[in-house]
Design an enzyme around this catalytic site. Sequence first.
Site, PDB file in Angstrom:
ATOM      1  N   GLU A 152      46.618  31.809  45.716  1.00  0.00           N
ATOM      2  CA  GLU A 152      45.315  32.297  45.251  1.00  0.00           C
ATOM      3  C   GLU A 152      45.439  33.527  44.344  1.00  0.00           C
ATOM      4  OE1 GLU A 152      42.107  30.819  45.839  1.00  0.00           O
ATOM      5  OE2 GLU A 152      41.889  32.153  44.131  1.00  0.00           O
ATOM      6  N   LYS A 227      48.017  32.375  33.026  1.00  0.00           N
ATOM      7  CA  LYS A 227      46.939  31.940  33.921  1.00  0.00           C
ATOM      8  C   LYS A 227      46.328  30.621  33.434  1.00  0.00           C
ATOM      9  CE  LYS A 227      46.275  36.587  35.659  1.00  0.00           C
ATOM     10  NZ  LYS A 227      45.826  37.924  35.288  1.00  0.00           N
TER      11      LYS A 227
END
Length: 346
Positions: A152, A227
């Site tokens: 996460e 990302k």
Amino acid sequence: MRLAIIGFGTVGQGLVEILRDKGEDLRRQYALDARVVAVCDTARGSVYHHEGLSLEQLLEAVQRSGSVDGYPNVTGLVRGLDSLSTIRETNAEVIVETTWTDLESGEPAATHIRTAFQSGKHVVTSNKGPVALAYKELRALADANGLKWGIEGTVMSGTPALRLGTTALAGCTIREVRGILNGTTNFILTRMENGATYGEALTEAQQLGYAEADPTADVEGYDALGKLLILAAVVFDHPISARQVSRQGITHLCPEDIRRAREQGKRWKLIAQLQRSDDGVLATVAPQMIELSHPLAGVSGATNAITYVTDLLGEVTIVGPGAGRRETGFALLSDLLEIRRSGRNN
Ligand code: HSE
């Protein structure tokens, strides 16, 4: 739940601070009894005790001298194990991988994670390298061994951006993902709007623990690019390579550009975007001047935001911290709680 922390910098220490401060609550509310049995860091030393280390003394040692070498000698304490021995030979059930991010090789984190899965140990990590570059391989290895891999913290620190895309929005087709995915650059742009120089703002971002060890990764857009690779692999199930991403950072923006945007009622933001196309995925990272009325214009400082464009719900946006010591420490905690909930740590 016995933990070994590989890499004891900002994020690893952030997790230990949270476990120290909230240990009692975590036991009572979530039945999470997390015990750190080992810490191993190439620069800060290595300690292991099969019954667990004192969190207070670990933090005291590393914050006093920059090393865990000052951790008190107690019967049964083992010093000097390297990272692979710590992963393979200690009684840790979960490896917390928080070494530095390398977006070119994914190492040493990828080897740490692979070794953990081969040794029957779960992994939680905030390290973007192995997720950006080797997600499919490592996920398959975890699954084949019945192990959990918590990631996460790799996008938007503890803000549950990946859980939103993969779990809460499961059933929707996500056609596009866009947002502000780098805390350091958003912090710098906000500070420059308020009169700071680029250098002052970057130094502050480093002091606050937002920036990468080499902040070039932030300011040149590589971190946001990483990302996007993670989102493509994890949310789109369509891995792409860095070569497929068009990338531009913020280093060319000067105070004159910031002033020009203000005069036009606009603001600069480093926008990362991923779109499904007929022949694959389009991915870009670039600064954009956006209208002050745009929802992303109000996202300031190290706060980040991500919008999922879905078929069934339309646009869903999550806004929250994108970087930071406690914020990323919390991401790791959320992954540990997930392992606890699944009942698979023993
Ligand atoms: N350096 C990163 C950022 C840390 O500023 O967003 C979180 O990934």
